[in-house]
Design an enzyme around this catalytic site. Structure first.
Site, PDB file in Angstrom:
ATOM      1  N   SER A 150     -14.122  -7.672   2.514  1.00 21.36           N
ATOM      2  CA  SER A 150     -13.094  -6.657   2.373  1.00 21.36           C
ATOM      3  C   SER A 150     -13.514  -5.576   1.390  1.00 21.36           C
ATOM      4  CB  SER A 150     -11.773  -7.314   1.980  1.00 21.36           C
ATOM      5  OG  SER A 150     -10.717  -6.394   1.999  1.00 21.36           O
ATOM      6  N   ASP A 306      -9.837   0.648   3.358  1.00 22.00           N
ATOM      7  CA  ASP A 306     -10.861  -0.090   2.618  1.00 22.00           C
ATOM      8  C   ASP A 306     -12.011  -0.424   3.571  1.00 22.00           C
ATOM      9  OD1 ASP A 306      -9.637  -2.115   4.092  1.00 22.00           O
ATOM     10  OD2 ASP A 306      -9.701  -3.571   2.467  1.00 22.00           O
ATOM     11  N   ASP A 308     -13.324  -2.897   5.285  1.00 21.81           N
ATOM     12  CA  ASP A 308     -13.149  -3.612   6.559  1.00 21.81           C
ATOM     13  C   ASP A 308     -11.920  -3.126   7.310  1.00 21.81           C
ATOM     14  OD1 ASP A 308     -11.342  -4.836   4.780  1.00 21.81           O
ATOM     15  OD2 ASP A 308     -11.388  -6.716   5.896  1.00 21.81           O
ATOM     16  N   GLU A 406       2.171  -5.429  -1.721  1.00 20.61           N
ATOM     17  CA  GLU A 406       1.966  -4.264  -2.578  1.00 20.61           C
ATOM     18  C   GLU A 406       0.503  -3.845  -2.671  1.00 20.61           C
ATOM     19  OE1 GLU A 406       0.320  -4.574  -5.753  1.00 20.61           O
ATOM     20  OE2 GLU A 406      -0.121  -6.644  -5.197  1.00 20.61           O
ATOM     21  N   LYS A 419      -2.560  -7.567   8.228  1.00 19.32           N
ATOM     22  CA  LYS A 419      -2.582  -6.166   7.816  1.00 19.32           C
ATOM     23  C   LYS A 419      -3.589  -5.388   8.657  1.00 19.32           C
ATOM     24  CE  LYS A 419      -5.411  -7.365   3.735  1.00 19.32           C
ATOM     25  NZ  LYS A 419      -5.336  -8.826   3.887  1.00 19.32           N
TER      26      LYS A 419
END
Length: 599
Positions: A150, A306, A308, A406, A419
């Site tokens: 990530s 980000d 990935d 968050e 996500k």
């Protein structure tokens, strides 16, 4: 492994490791009596958990490397065969990002499953993380594996696992897989030369990408408006994989092409322009190039994913020329409001609508739900919990079109219960375009939401502590801080910064406590790390409230805190938050005495 001598650990490594590079690392350290470094490399063994594996790419049992990936894959394969029906016919999904070793480790993973006569949907080329759970769902696969770290630093990589429900694994599977790995340590194969020639290795990458973009059209509510929009968007891929995916999404949604941050456009595992490839990281240079590009191009919005491409953030240029970067919670509220508006427009009853957020996220959606009449549910931190909570709600008759945490992670619709930075990018771009047509901005909508539901402001950060015993002592002190009511119950602080604490929820294993229930038993499941949440309220007329959550990090030597204040008076909220942070650090945690570091 902790009971074995260092020499035995080194010998076992050299017996099993067939990668000449990592084998040479350990041989060199052993010959040169690098005992301290070998101790760091050799123990404890890297633990497989709900986040799978994530660590530094080096030789050793505590790192991530060829041998660890093969052993993890063998353990996972054995566990899946035992616990999932019809694995042979259903197969598994494997994908990878652009980091060093990612492609090789995806192939090694595939080779293990193929050796067990299990077909593998091996994505060819670089994919963004959401495509793996999407493919698991579309192919009805038994599980999915994504090789990615990530937004971690460049020296790290990881092994993320999705279960047959296309959601990241939770307990008891994490422990079951970990135990299975420990009895499948003898590597059965090191070669990947023949995997693409195998009839069990299937390439459906393009098909899945096409279906993924087709599924995104359910979020495309205003294609004609998008096409007419004159907003200039700058987008950064943060040296990751998102550029082709976001480019195609912009075209699918009818937008003119965005302006890329060219220095960060192409995948680069060295991440040359950023120290931390994380668009959320405060104080780093990760967003500087994006803002400079936007200034040069006279763009109104900066968009970022980000590396990935499963997380998203954005910034807006104000009338004063200053840039406003939205927090993860602010974006969560904006997205929730957008989803709510669309749901109302559909005519479906709000009693069927549910939204989910992690317990450390803002309580603004909770306030929305109270006013509007839909269901809000909070869960433990991480999309493994958000996704599974959403599925639980669906099973009892709710629709769950949105969930978030968050840390700039957002879930939209029913196709991916994880996500998705590409989906979030497009929802934000459409929101901005629709508001622009009405002479408004995204930030102005945020201010309207504050007027309707109350003002909310967050102050999230962390303390650094490398000594586990000190961390344990800090939390034990907090549990015995106030007046002792009974011998069987903890005594948490009664107040902070002049605010009266109204509830305490301790979700730490062995310390479970919830002052809101008659039995003091927590409603939420317990966490393997330390985690306590306090709610407090001002006794003054404005009634300002705060929510403070403190927890340990599972991957870093940090005590994280998540602080949010809300009330009618923004200035009063802003005044109180730093006072809470000061008392938390100086009094509750004794930061000076315990030598706690701060960012």
């Amino acid at each position: 492994m902790t009971d074995q001598s260092l020499e035995d650990l080194v010998k076992e490594w050299l017996r099993l490791d067939k990668n000449s590079s990592t084998r040479a690392e350990i041989e060199h350290l052993w010959k040169n009596d690098a005992i301290e470094e070998l101790e760091r490399r050799m123990r404890p063994r890297i633990e497989f958990g709900t986040a799978g594996l994530r660590g530094k790419m080096e030789a050793g049992w505590s790192r991530i490397n060829d041998l660890i990936v093969i052993q993890a894959s063998q353990g996972l394969c054995a566990y899946v065969l035992e616990h999932v029906d019809n694995v042979i016919n259903r197969g598994v999904v494997v994908g990878h990002d652009h980091r060093h070793n990612s492609e090789r480790w995806a192939q090694l993973t595939a080779a293990v499953f193929i050796a067990n006569n299990i077909k593998v949907y091996l994505h060819r080329g670089l994919v963004h993380t959401p495509l793996v759970p999407f493919t698991v769902k579309r192919t009805h696969a038994a599980c999915g594996i994504m090789i990615t770290a990530s937004h971690n630093p460049k020296q790290d990589n990881g092994y993320k696992v999705y279960w047959e429900n296309a959601v990241q694994i939770i307990g008891p599977h994490d422990k079951g897989i970990s135990d299975s790995i420990k009895v499948n340590l003898e590597p059965l194969a090191w070669t990947t030369d023949q995997i693409h020639a195998s009839a069990l290795c299937l390439d459906r990458t393009q098909e899945m990408e096409d279906e993924y973009f087709s599924s995104l059209t359910s979020l495309n509510i205003s294609r004609s408006l998008n096409s007419a929009s004159e907003i200039k968007y700058v987008n950064t891929s943060m040296h990751g994989v998102s550029h082709p995916f976001v480019s195609r999404a912009f075209k699918t949604f009818g937008f003119a092409p965005f302006i890329p941050v060219k220095e960060q456009q192409e995948p680069d595992p060295e991440f040359p322009t950023v120290k931390f490839p994380n668009p959320e990281e405060k104080g780093s240079c990760s967003f500087n190039l994006s803002l400079a590009t936007a200034e040069k191009e006279d763009a109104l919005y900066v968009l970022a994913q980000d590396p990935d491409s499963d997380r998203f953030t954005a910034a807006e240029k104000g009338h004063d020329g200053e840039w406003f970067t939205f927090t993860g919670d602010q974006l969560g509220a904006l997205f929730a409001a957008q989803v709510l508006e669309q749901y109302k427009y559909s005519g479906k009853p709000l009693s069927r609508l549910a939204m989910v957020a992690s317990t450390v996220s803002s309580k603004m959606i909770e306030a929305m739900a109270s006013v509007e009449g839909f269901k809000f549910v909070e869960c433990l931190t991480g999309f493994k919990f958000i996704g599974n909570t959403a599925l639980d709600l669906v099973r009892v008759g709710y629709e769950v079109p949105f969930g978030y945490e968050e840390a700039i992670g957002y879930m939209f619709g029913s196709e991916i219960r994880d996500k998705d930075g590409v989906a979030a990018t497009m929802v934000f771009a459409q929101l901005a375009a629709g508001l622009r047509q009405r002479g408004r901005t995204v930030r102005s909508l945020l201010e309207e939401l504050y007027e309707r539901y109350g003002y909310f402001e967050t102050r999230n950060s962390y303390f650094i502590c490398t000594d586990p015993k000190t961390v344990e002592n800090i939390f034990d002190r907090i549990r015995s801080y106030g007046p002792q009511m009974t011998k069987s119950l903890p005594s948490y602080p009664p107040s902070i910064a002049g605010l009266t604490i109204t509830s305490v929820v301790d979700l730490t294993e062995g310390h479970g406590y919830d002052s809101n229930t008659l039995t003091c038993e927590p409603v939420l499941p317990l966490s393997s790390g330390q985690m306590i949440q306090f709610r407090a309220k001002s006794d003054t007329e404005d009634g300002t409230k705060i929510v403070l959550t403190i927890r340990t990090s599972g991957t870093e030597p940090k005590i994280k805190y998540y602080l949010e204040g809300n009330g009618k008076n923004a200035k009063e909220v802003g005044r109180l938050l730093p006072l809470v942070v000061r008392e938390l650090g100086e009094v509750w945690m004794e930061a000076t005495k315990n030598e706690l570091g701060q960012p």
